[in-house]
Design a protein around this motif. Structure first.
Motif, PDB file in Angstrom:
ATOM      1  N   ILE A  41       0.907  -0.892   0.153  1.00 10.83           N
ATOM      2  CA  ILE A  41      -0.310   0.025   0.209  1.00 10.83           C
ATOM      3  C   ILE A  41       1.199   1.222  -0.019  1.00 10.83           C
ATOM      4  O   ILE A  41       1.795   1.519   1.066  1.00 10.83           O
ATOM      5  CB  ILE A  41      -1.013  -0.518   1.394  1.00 10.83           C
ATOM      6  CG1 ILE A  41      -1.481  -1.102   1.478  1.00 10.83           C
ATOM      7  CG2 ILE A  41      -1.881   1.403   1.482  1.00 10.83           C
ATOM      8  CD1 ILE A  41      -2.865  -1.418   2.788  1.00 10.83           C
ATOM      9  N   ARG A  42       0.386   2.223  -0.212  1.00  7.88           N
ATOM     10  CA  ARG A  42       1.089   3.435  -0.463  1.00  7.88           C
ATOM     11  C   ARG A  42       0.663   4.356  -0.269  1.00  7.88           C
ATOM     12  O   ARG A  42      -0.594   4.154  -0.280  1.00  7.88           O
ATOM     13  CB  ARG A  42       1.719   4.050  -1.955  1.00  7.88           C
ATOM     14  CG  ARG A  42       2.296   5.200  -2.341  1.00  7.88           C
ATOM     15  CD  ARG A  42       2.768   5.936  -3.438  1.00  7.88           C
ATOM     16  NE  ARG A  42       1.285   6.030  -4.526  1.00  7.88           N
ATOM     17  CZ  ARG A  42       0.869   5.150  -5.561  1.00  7.88           C
ATOM     18  NH1 ARG A  42       2.240   4.344  -5.669  1.00  7.88           N
ATOM     19  NH2 ARG A  42       0.220   5.410  -5.965  1.00  7.88           N
ATOM     20  N   LEU A  43       0.649   5.410   0.611  1.00 12.34           N
ATOM     21  CA  LEU A  43      -0.048   5.566   1.728  1.00 12.34           C
ATOM     22  C   LEU A  43       0.644   7.767   1.370  1.00 12.34           C
ATOM     23  O   LEU A  43       1.859   7.692   2.000  1.00 12.34           O
ATOM     24  CB  LEU A  43      -0.058   6.075   3.568  1.00 12.34           C
ATOM     25  CG  LEU A  43      -1.545   6.590   4.257  1.00 12.34           C
ATOM     26  CD1 LEU A  43      -2.083   5.429   4.986  1.00 12.34           C
ATOM     27  CD2 LEU A  43      -0.211   7.985   4.414  1.00 12.34           C
ATOM     28  N   THR A  44       0.112   8.389   1.037  1.00  8.24           N
ATOM     29  CA  THR A  44       0.179   9.706   0.143  1.00  8.24           C
ATOM     30  C   THR A  44      -0.321  11.051   1.401  1.00  8.24           C
ATOM     31  O   THR A  44      -1.680  10.630   1.781  1.00  8.24           O
ATOM     32  CB  THR A  44       0.580  10.142  -0.188  1.00  8.24           C
ATOM     33  OG1 THR A  44       1.265   9.227  -1.696  1.00  8.24           O
ATOM     34  CG2 THR A  44       1.161  11.255  -0.598  1.00  8.24           C
ATOM     35  N   TYR A  45       0.472  11.463   2.105  1.00  7.68           N
ATOM     36  CA  TYR A  45      -0.311  12.428   2.549  1.00  7.68           C
ATOM     37  C   TYR A  45       0.464  14.253   2.635  1.00  7.68           C
ATOM     38  O   TYR A  45       1.424  13.995   2.974  1.00  7.68           O
ATOM     39  CB  TYR A  45      -0.956  12.229   4.609  1.00  7.68           C
ATOM     40  CG  TYR A  45       0.492  12.037   4.948  1.00  7.68           C
ATOM     41  CD1 TYR A  45       1.073  13.413   5.920  1.00  7.68           C
ATOM     42  CD2 TYR A  45       1.654  11.314   5.037  1.00  7.68           C
ATOM     43  CE1 TYR A  45       1.741  13.169   6.843  1.00  7.68           C
ATOM     44  CE2 TYR A  45       2.607  10.415   6.048  1.00  7.68           C
ATOM     45  CZ  TYR A  45       2.925  11.811   6.900  1.00  7.68           C
ATOM     46  OH  TYR A  45       3.510  11.787   7.655  1.00  7.68           O
ATOM     47  N   TRP A  46      -0.260  14.891   2.937  1.00 17.56           N
ATOM     48  CA  TRP A  46       0.035  16.796   2.977  1.00 17.56           C
ATOM     49  C   TRP A  46      -0.371  17.723   3.350  1.00 17.56           C
ATOM     50  O   TRP A  46      -2.049  17.319   3.727  1.00 17.56           O
ATOM     51  CB  TRP A  46       0.394  17.697   1.338  1.00 17.56           C
ATOM     52  CG  TRP A  46       0.023  16.881   0.317  1.00 17.56           C
ATOM     53  CD1 TRP A  46      -1.168  18.658   0.743  1.00 17.56           C
ATOM     54  CD2 TRP A  46      -0.833  16.421  -0.368  1.00 17.56           C
ATOM     55  NE1 TRP A  46      -2.227  18.115  -0.319  1.00 17.56           N
ATOM     56  CE2 TRP A  46      -2.415  16.973  -1.193  1.00 17.56           C
ATOM     57  CE3 TRP A  46      -0.456  14.879  -0.884  1.00 17.56           C
ATOM     58  CZ2 TRP A  46      -2.648  16.273  -2.114  1.00 17.56           C
ATOM     59  CZ3 TRP A  46      -1.112  14.533  -1.483  1.00 17.56           C
ATOM     60  CH2 TRP A  46      -2.226  14.991  -2.192  1.00 17.56           C
ATOM     61  N   SER A  47       0.173  18.768   4.110  1.00 14.81           N
ATOM     62  CA  SER A  47      -0.976  19.652   4.554  1.00 14.81           C
ATOM     63  C   SER A  47      -1.878  20.259   3.666  1.00 14.81           C
ATOM     64  O   SER A  47      -1.481  21.340   2.733  1.00 14.81           O
ATOM     65  CB  SER A  47      -0.353  20.726   5.025  1.00 14.81           C
ATOM     66  OG  SER A  47      -0.924  21.073   6.192  1.00 14.81           O
ATOM     67  N   LEU A  48      -2.989  20.560   4.380  1.00 15.17           N
ATOM     68  CA  LEU A  48      -4.094  21.784   3.552  1.00 15.17           C
ATOM     69  C   LEU A  48      -4.126  22.760   4.442  1.00 15.17           C
ATOM     70  O   LEU A  48      -4.343  24.165   4.075  1.00 15.17           O
ATOM     71  CB  LEU A  48      -4.693  21.311   3.486  1.00 15.17           C
ATOM     72  CG  LEU A  48      -5.388  19.931   2.555  1.00 15.17           C
ATOM     73  CD1 LEU A  48      -6.829  19.703   2.377  1.00 15.17           C
ATOM     74  CD2 LEU A  48      -4.965  19.860   0.704  1.00 15.17           C
ATOM     75  N   SER A  49      -3.077  23.784   5.275  1.00 13.37           N
ATOM     76  CA  SER A  49      -3.329  24.019   6.153  1.00 13.37           C
ATOM     77  C   SER A  49      -2.310  24.840   6.274  1.00 13.37           C
ATOM     78  O   SER A  49      -2.174  26.240   6.179  1.00 13.37           O
ATOM     79  CB  SER A  49      -3.993  24.133   7.809  1.00 13.37           C
ATOM     80  OG  SER A  49      -5.002  23.425   7.750  1.00 13.37           O
ATOM     81  N   GLY A  50      -1.327  24.654   6.437  1.00 17.15           N
ATOM     82  CA  GLY A  50       0.097  25.401   6.357  1.00 17.15           C
ATOM     83  C   GLY A  50       1.194  25.874   4.979  1.00 17.15           C
ATOM     84  O   GLY A  50      -0.246  25.173   4.004  1.00 17.15           O
TER      85      GLY A  50
END
Length: 662
Positions: free
Chosen positions: A486-495
């Motif tokens: 599984i490839r899990l990607t995340y990034w911020s939408l606030s900062g």
């Protein structure tokens, strides 16, 4: 009885009886004495009269007096560093008229008076760094007319006294509490090296440095500079320049460096640079080394010149493992030195029509519920009837891309955004409705079309804390066949930092906790199959971390059976309690034995700080290793690492070594 004594006096050379050596010192070398690691609060007595080099660093000295160095007229070097000296008595160095080098670094000095260095007219090097200096008398250095080096870094100075030192070559005032330097502070016309790092300077006074025509090295790193100091145009002799750590600098202009034809080393690391001017390093014909690490580079067409510069190898790229692309997503995290020209998305030149043709990519929005892309639009200018860019907008008469085409190459703006030249020669994207961000990469609003019901159920999000989010993967795993990872990607939408972080997880992991997040912030989380290079099969969801004051705690599970009265005899309770304690003890012993065997097994992987819930980060060869010490065989999975690793810096503990002079 007197005859043997007389003969002994005649046999020894004159003055040999005076060449004694203190019991806790070493006098093996001619005219050199080492009195180190003595742990004595005073200077030893009985030193040889012809001592020229005296080393007493890290020897436990706590105080000096006016007679500490009496009887050492030949002394030229005195090293008192790494001791506990808190003050300098007046005229303490008066008996040392021939002293050239004085090292008082790493002590506890708080003040230097106008009489601290009386009599040292021949002194060339004075090291006062790593003390607790708060006050330096304005006339403290007036008698040091032959001084070559002065080190005052790592103290608590708020001002620098006027320095009238015509022979000074090196001055280091870094990491003090000096937030501004007044004009006229430096009267050091021969200065070659000036270090002003970590002072909190918001600007550099041009009048302060404009007369330093002999300056070769300038270090203004770790300050609060918002732009490149204009005084560089008046310092044509610079060979080494450091602007590192000034995070407010987001742009470099070639005209600010055009006078630095002698530059050999340039440090522009840890700034906020998205790009560099075209063929920027070619402005320095003598350049040997560049440090550009920890910058959020946008690896688009206007940065493609980096490929040829790296291949020419005229200058070395320092800290290459920390010099990575930040944008676009397909290049995020890649090493800049390993990029190819085709990776920058530049248009290809067709010789038959002399036009630059570009095919818009089939981009999909990062959110499953995002708006469909708008019709394709050329970001670089007007188009011809066949869809290519017109020659007037894309090529110069010499056949090279025009400045507009270089500034706004194809694919600069995502999701149908229109690129146009903005102020300060920066590209600007006009984003369609529903998208925002520097390159229209962020979905601003949700569309009315409902998402597919199956996707919403496949990713379960649990908001359980202010700095972490639990991502449920069970439904997604069940919906896939032959899933190897599984490839899990995340990034911020606030900062402001929207760099994606991608992790590779085992296919059997039912749940993963994303940690080290910012409180009360929105994050975009996508899950896809490992090995699938396209984003069409990814499932994404938006999650929000809790405010620190609204932490959710796991409820206490209680049985909801019928309320039956339970009456147990005290003897039965005691027996049950003893049985429970025995079982717990036996379990604890077995667990301890298993842990000792696991640690003793050769090659057993340890759990590092980034290993969470049985998942370890990728190894050097791309293998994914679990934390279970019994499963040491690596899984053959693809691995992706976070974009940038922080570069930690700090003041190292002084080592008991001799002084290193300029």
């Amino acid at each position: 009885m007197r005859l043997p004594l007389i003969w002994a006096l005649l046999l020894f050379p004159a003055g040999s009886l005076a060449q004694s050596c203190p019991a806790d010192c070493q006098c093996n070398q001619p005219q050199t004495v080492f009195c180190i690691a003595r742990r004595s609060p005073a200077v030893p007595q009985g030193l040889p009269l012809d001592t020229a080099h005296l080393y007493m660093f890290e020897s436990g000295l706590r105080s000096l007096n006016e007679d500490s160095f009496a009887g050492l007229p030949a002394l030229r070097l005195l090293d008192l560093s790494q001791n506990l000296i808190a003050s300098l008595p007046r005229n303490v160095f008066q008996p040392l008229p021939g002293l050239h080098n004085l090292d008082l670094s790493s002590n506890q000095l708080q003040e230097v008076t106008n009489e601290s260095f009386h009599g040292l007219r021949l002194l060339e090097r004075l090291y006062l760094d790593c003390n607790q200096l708060q006050i330096i008398h304005p006339a403290a250095f007036d008698s040091l007319e032959n001084l070559l080096e002065l080190k005052l870094q790592d103290n608590q100075l708020q001002t620098v006294p006027p320095l009238n030192l015509p022979t000074l070559l090196l001055l280091d005032i870094s990491r003090n509490k000096i937030t501004a330097l007044e004009t006229g502070t430096f009267h050091v016309r021969s200065l070659e090296s000036l270090k002003m790092a970590g002072l909190g300077l918001g600007s550099v006074d041009e009048e302060l440095l404009q007369n330093l025509r002999n300056l070769h090295e300038l270090d203004v790193s770790d300050n609060l500079l918002a732009r490149v100091p204009g005084v560089l145009s008046q310092l044509p002799g610079l060979t080494k320049l450091s602007l590192a750590g000034n995070g407010l600098i987001s742009q470099l202009r070639a005209e600010d460096f055009q006078q630095l034809q002698q530059l050999q080393e340039l440090d522009i690391s840890n700034l906020s640079l998205h790009s560099l001017p075209w063929d920027f390093f070619a402005s320095f014909p003598r350049l040997r080394a560049v440090t550009a690490a920890e910058n959020p580079f946008n690896c688009l067409c206007h940065m493609s010149w980096i490929v040829s510069w790296v291949r020419l190898g005229k200058a070395s790229l320092r800290r290459p493992e920390e010099t990575r692309c930040h944008f676009p997503p397909k290049n995020a995290g890649r090493l800049l030195r390993q990029m190819e020209y085709a990776d920058f998305g530049c248009p290809t030149t067709t010789t038959s029509t002399s036009t630059l043709r570009a095919t818009s990519p089939k981009l999909t929005s990062p959110l499953p519920s995002s708006r469909p892309l708008l019709p394709e639009a050329s970001p670089a200018g007007p188009t011809s009837s066949d869809g290519g860019l017109t020659p007037s907008a894309s090529l110069t008469p010499e056949g090279q891309p025009s400045p507009e085409a270089q500034l706004c190459p194809p694919h600069t703006c995502l999701n149908g955004g229109l690129c146009q030249p903005g102020p300060n020669h920066h590209p600007e994207c006009l984003c369609p409705l529903g998208f925002t961000g520097l390159y229209c990469e962020v979905v601003r609003e949700q569309v009315t079309s409902p998402p597919e019901p199956t996707q919403a159920k496949q990713i379960a999000i649990k908001h359980v804390g202010s700095t972490f989010i639990k991502v449920g993967l069970q439904n997604y795993i069940r919906s896939k066949t032959q899933l190897k990872g599984i490839r899990l990607t995340y990034w911020s939408l606030s900062g402001p930092d929207k760099r994606p972080i991608t992790l590779s997880l085992p296919a059997a992991l039912p749940e993963y906790t994303v940690r080290a997040l910012k409180p009360n912030s929105s994050y975009h989380i996508c899950v896809g199959a490992l090995g699938d290079k396209t984003a069409q099969e990814e499932l994404c969801v938006e999650a929000h971390t809790l405010h620190p004051s609204h932490q959710q705690h796991a409820p206490v599970a209680q049985s909801k059976g019928p309320d039956l009265p339970i009456v147990v005899a005290p003897s039965v309770v005691a027996v049950l309690l003893l049985l429970g304690l025995a079982a717990a003890g036996s379990y604890y012993v077995r667990q301890q034995r298993r842990q000792r065997k696991a640690h003793a097994a050769p090659g057993a992987p340890g759990s590092g700080p980034l290993e969470l819930e049985g998942v370890a980060m990728c190894g050097e060869k791309g293998e994914l290793v679990t934390q279970n010490p019994r499963t040491v065989a690596p899984l053959s999975l693809e691995c992706e690492v976070p974009l940038m690793h922080p570069h930690f810096t700090g003041t190292a503990t002084p080592q008991a070594l001799g002084p290193s002079y300029f």
